[in-house]
Design a protein around this motif. Structure first.
Motif, PDB file in Angstrom:
ATOM      1  N   SER A 295       3.292  55.796 -26.760  1.00  0.00           N
ATOM      2  CA  SER A 295       2.789  54.435 -26.911  1.00  0.00           C
ATOM      3  C   SER A 295       2.376  54.152 -28.349  1.00  0.00           C
ATOM      4  CB  SER A 295       1.597  54.219 -25.974  1.00  0.00           C
ATOM      5  OG  SER A 295       1.044  52.941 -26.144  1.00  0.00           O
TER       6      SER A 295
ATOM      7  N   TYR B 196       2.516  49.184 -26.027  1.00  0.00           N
ATOM      8  CA  TYR B 196       1.082  49.096 -25.757  1.00  0.00           C
ATOM      9  C   TYR B 196       0.813  49.181 -24.256  1.00  0.00           C
ATOM     10  CZ  TYR B 196      -3.675  47.190 -25.800  1.00  0.00           C
ATOM     11  OH  TYR B 196      -5.029  47.008 -25.613  1.00  0.00           O
TER      12      TYR B 196
ATOM     13  N   THR C  40       3.981  51.272 -30.827  1.00  0.00           N
ATOM     14  CA  THR C  40       3.204  50.193 -31.444  1.00  0.00           C
ATOM     15  C   THR C  40       3.280  50.269 -32.965  1.00  0.00           C
ATOM     16  OG1 THR C  40       1.194  51.554 -31.259  1.00  0.00           O
ATOM     17  CG2 THR C  40       1.584  49.935 -29.521  1.00  0.00           C
TER      18      THR C  40
ATOM     19  N   GLN D  25      -7.333  51.840 -30.610  1.00  0.00           N
ATOM     20  CA  GLN D  25      -6.687  50.830 -29.773  1.00  0.00           C
ATOM     21  C   GLN D  25      -6.847  49.434 -30.367  1.00  0.00           C
ATOM     22  OE1 GLN D  25      -8.699  49.065 -26.396  1.00  0.00           O
ATOM     23  NE2 GLN D  25      -7.121  49.836 -25.022  1.00  0.00           N
TER      24      GLN D  25
ATOM     25  N   CYS E 285      -1.940  52.532 -35.986  1.00  0.00           N
ATOM     26  CA  CYS E 285      -1.259  52.999 -34.767  1.00  0.00           C
ATOM     27  C   CYS E 285      -0.708  54.402 -34.969  1.00  0.00           C
ATOM     28  CB  CYS E 285      -0.130  52.044 -34.388  1.00  0.00           C
ATOM     29  SG  CYS E 285      -0.682  50.419 -33.800  1.00  0.00           S
TER      30      CYS E 285
ATOM     31  N   ASN F 101       4.309  45.171 -27.731  1.00  0.00           N
ATOM     32  CA  ASN F 101       3.683  44.849 -26.452  1.00  0.00           C
ATOM     33  C   ASN F 101       4.133  45.794 -25.343  1.00  0.00           C
ATOM     34  OD1 ASN F 101       1.691  42.882 -26.010  1.00  0.00           O
ATOM     35  ND2 ASN F 101       2.995  41.823 -24.534  1.00  0.00           N
TER      36      ASN F 101
ATOM     37  N   THR G 183      -4.128  44.802 -31.397  1.00  0.00           N
ATOM     38  CA  THR G 183      -3.761  44.240 -30.098  1.00  0.00           C
ATOM     39  C   THR G 183      -4.444  42.912 -29.769  1.00  0.00           C
ATOM     40  OG1 THR G 183      -3.764  44.677 -27.727  1.00  0.00           O
ATOM     41  CG2 THR G 183      -5.525  45.702 -28.993  1.00  0.00           C
TER      42      THR G 183
ATOM     43  N   LEU H 108      -1.429  52.830 -24.559  1.00  0.00           N
ATOM     44  CA  LEU H 108      -2.662  52.485 -25.271  1.00  0.00           C
ATOM     45  C   LEU H 108      -3.483  51.415 -24.579  1.00  0.00           C
ATOM     46  CD1 LEU H 108      -1.659  52.539 -29.053  1.00  0.00           C
ATOM     47  CD2 LEU H 108      -3.541  53.803 -27.990  1.00  0.00           C
ATOM     48  N   ALA H 109      -2.837  50.583 -23.791  1.00  0.00           N
ATOM     49  CA  ALA H 109      -3.582  49.522 -23.106  1.00  0.00           C
ATOM     50  C   ALA H 109      -4.562  50.075 -22.094  1.00  0.00           C
ATOM     51  CB  ALA H 109      -2.604  48.560 -22.426  1.00  0.00           C
TER      52      ALA H 109
ATOM     53  N   GLN I  60       5.675  43.382 -21.141  1.00  0.00           N
ATOM     54  CA  GLN I  60       4.533  44.275 -20.936  1.00  0.00           C
ATOM     55  C   GLN I  60       4.357  44.664 -19.470  1.00  0.00           C
ATOM     56  OE1 GLN I  60       0.821  42.921 -22.572  1.00  0.00           O
ATOM     57  NE2 GLN I  60      -0.210  44.841 -22.185  1.00  0.00           N
TER      58      GLN I  60
END
Length: 486
Positions: free
Chosen positions: A354, A396, A358, A297, A458, A393, A302, A400-401, A331
């Motif tokens: 995701s 993500y 990214t 991540q 990524c 964004n 990021t 992944l966020a 986002q």
């Protein structure tokens, strides 16, 4: 039927149903209770007002996290001008939050296990409020850095305790969607800082960072403690009351309550929560999954992109203000989409989509800078970097966020969750510090190469998820944890 207190005292806990560890992996089903209620053996339950309120209070900490992350980009020019900071000094200011986050990460699990999830959130709020006020009244770099360090410590604890608390209070059929609200509020906090930072000065912007912490300090007095933590520390009466409040007064909680108690008892008899216990072979897969997701991540770029988005756009010939606002606006809806589909599509598919997005976003940004270096496509380069960062964004925010934090809170047994969660959170913040501190220097070295490296990392997330990460959708926490330690 009654279950005796583990210590052999006179306290008893009434449960209608008892179970054993094997029942955690059995198929569930709805069974009619004697009073006509539905006994949901699979742990499913509707969203009650208590669960919704508790989640909303908890994610005030997530908003604080996002506000801290989003602060540096809109405040950069104002702080550097007013306090006469160099690029190196501002880079240190931006990255020192991650150092505070590392310290907070190390202590987060132990604090949460010692005093409970609610008190831990309140303590984090105090550090964040002091930190924001230090920035508001700073006259030089030293107080600015102290404030940022304190904020980092507070949100370092938040990054562990908020997803863990939400995971522990929500029923399994809603856990993914509710836990994703954590990332939605991080995105919202960051987006609001981007938006209002364009029209107010950096001191006023810092003052707004105290609002969510003040709201949460007030709110924690009105929400229940995590039932799983109460069971772990042997406060059985409060445990049953908290679980009943979360599931509804008329809900039949007997099966879920018995499953939690049985698994907690078995886990605590197995071993104590010590760091060295994490490195036993039976925990190896869970540890690799938790640490691996956090490393992938962060080294996907990021933190650097979030901290210095304005500078990236400007170096590519695009408006930094418009670019950062566009990133924020992209986002948030993607994070909402993630919350809506999480418990339908599952964690693994969203993570892979995701990661692919990214990867593409960083590749497009790298291509933009490569064209600039070659002296070609001068009109195309700003568009490519805008599209690339928006794709990054949005993708993500889709997975992944938030999903690495969700999985981290799901895979570790209760008796090692404090140490394991602290270690995984520490790895995340350490990786974040490396990326945030080195990002500007990497861009000076080779902007295109930097984004191509991020794109490659990524991409590596996809085979990692395919080979190692389990699907946790619709499964009891205890079931997931048993399957990873068998």
């Amino acid at each position: 039927m009654e279950r005796e207190n583990r210590d052999g005292g006179g306290t008893t806990i009434p449960f209608l149903v008892t179970t054993n560890r094997n029942s955690l992996v059995a198929d569930g089903g709805d069974v009619a209770g004697s009073d006509g209620d539905i006994l949901q053996r699979d742990g499913s339950s509707p969203a009650t007002a208590a669960v919704v309120l508790s989640t909303l209070v908890a994610v005030c900490g997530s908003y604080s996290f996002g506000a801290a992350v989003g602060y540096t980009s809109p405040a950069e020019s104002g702080i550097m001008t007013d306090l006469e900071l160099s690029v190196a000094e501002y880079s240190f200011f931006g990255s020192i939050m991650t150092i505070g986050g590392m310290v907070g990460a190390v202590s987060s699990g132990k604090i949460a296990d010692l005093v409970g999830r609610r008190v831990t959130m309140g303590l984090s709020d105090i550090f964040c409020i002091i930190g924001w006020l230090a920035i508001v009244f700073s006259k030089g770099a030293w107080l600015l850095d102290v404030g940022r360090l304190l904020i980092g410590f507070g949100i370092g604890i938040f990054s562990y305790v908020v997803p863990v608390y939400i995971t522990e209070i929500t029923p399994k059929n809603l856990r993914g969607g509710f836990t994703t609200v954590h990332q939605f509020m991080i995105s919202s906090g960051s987006a609001v800082m981007f938006l209002i930072g364009a029209v107010i000065n950096w001191r006023t912007l810092a003052l707004t960072g105290t609002f969510p912490s003040l709201l949460q300090i007030f709110g924690v007095f009105f929400i229940p403690e995590s039932p799983r933590w109460l069971a772990k520390v042997g406060r059985y009466k409060q445990y049953e009351a908290a679980l009943r409040r979360l599931r509804g007064e008329n809900a039949d909680i007997s099966q879920e309550a018995a499953d939690i108690i049985d698994y907690t008892d078995t886990s605590q008899k197995t071993s104590e929560d010590r760091v060295f216990q994490l490195f036993q072979q039976k925990y190896a897969r869970a540890l690799v999954i938790g640490i691996g997701l956090m490393v992938l991540q962060q080294f996907g770029g990021t933190t650097g992109i979030a901290f210095y988005a304005g500078s990236i756009f400007e170096s590519a010939g695009f408006s930094g203000t418009i670019g950062t606002i566009a990133m924020a606006l992209v986002q948030i809806p993607m994070t909402v989409l993630s919350a809506l589909v999480m418990d339908r599509c599952g964690r693994r598919p969203l993570l892979m989509v995701s990661a692919g997005g990214t990867c593409l976003g960083c590749f497009l940004a790298g291509l933009s800078f490569l064209l600039q270096d070659l002296g070609q496509g001068k009109e195309l380069a700003p568009v490519l970097v805008l599209v690339g960062l928006l794709v990054f964004n949005g993708s993500y925010g889709l997975g992944l966020a938030g999903i690495p934090w969700i999985i981290m809170s799901e895979i570790f047994p209760i008796h090692i969750k404090g140490s394991a969660g602290s270690l995984v959170t520490l790895v995340n913040w350490s990786s974040s510090w490396v990326v945030s501190y080195s990002f500007n220097f990497l861009l000076e070295w080779n902007s295109a190469g930097t984004f191509f490296i991020f794109s490659s990392i990524c991409f590596l997330t996809i085979p990692f998820v395919v080979m190692l990460v389990p699907e946790t959708k619709g499964r009891l926490l205890e079931e997931v944890q048993v399957s990873l330690t068998m």
